[in-house]
Design an enzyme around this catalytic site. Structure first.
Site, short mmCIF file in Angstrom:
data_model
loop_
_atom_site.label_atom_id
_atom_site.label_comp_id
_atom_site.label_asym_id
_atom_site.label_seq_id
_atom_site.Cartn_x
_atom_site.Cartn_y
_atom_site.Cartn_z
CG HIS A 62 71.39 44.46 72.77
ND1 HIS A 62 71.20 44.69 71.43
CD2 HIS A 62 70.89 45.55 73.41
CE1 HIS A 62 70.63 45.87 71.25
NE2 HIS A 62 70.43 46.42 72.44
CD GLU A 95 72.36 39.71 70.17
OE1 GLU A 95 71.86 40.16 71.23
OE2 GLU A 95 71.93 39.99 69.04
#
Length: 142
Positions: A46, A48
């Site tokens: 992901h 992040e």
């Protein structure tokens, strides 16, 4: 958020869910990534998580206590856990994620006082632009 949205657009163009993330320290970008789950065949890739990994590497430490994470979509449980583990000071996100959001929508790990670290959260920054990117991406795939 402008840079995170540009990364999200790039992700969408590459067939990735359009999420972009930027880590700031003292107003300077130290890491910037977009989702890479499809291209890497990695369920943890992901935006992040990738941006936090790059930020920690750039600083030579895993504690990001003074950092701000800017992301186009509300972080999921995994990403909220990574944010907690990195002790990120502040999270700024665009669109809420009503299906998997863990910073206000379904859960709110960022402010759970049972944990040993909390992060300030600012939600809804350029939310329409971020939500429109997500909607357009999934409309194209249906």
């Amino acid at each position: 958020m402008v840079q995170a949205l540009a990364l999200a657009r790039r992700a969408g163009e590459q067939g990735e869910v359009p999420v972009g993330a930027v880590v700031l320290l003292d107003g300077h970008v130290i890491a910037a990534r977009h989702n890479e789950r499809e291209s890497s065949a990695d369920p943890t890739a992901h935006a992040e998580v990738l941006a936090l990994r790059d930020a920690a590497e750039a600083l030579g430490q895993w504690r990001l206590r003074e950092a701000t994470l800017v992301v186009t979509l509300e972080p999921c449980l995994m990403c909220a856990g990574a944010i907690w583990a990195a002790q990120v000071a502040k999270v700024v996100f665009g669109a809420p994620d009503i299906k998997a959001g863990a910073m206000g929508s379904l859960y709110n790990l960022a402010v759970d006082t049972r944990l040993n670290h909390q992060s300030e959260v600012v939600a809804g920054i350029q939310a329409k632009e971020a939500a429109d990117l997500m909607s357009a991406f999934f409309v194209e795939r249906r």
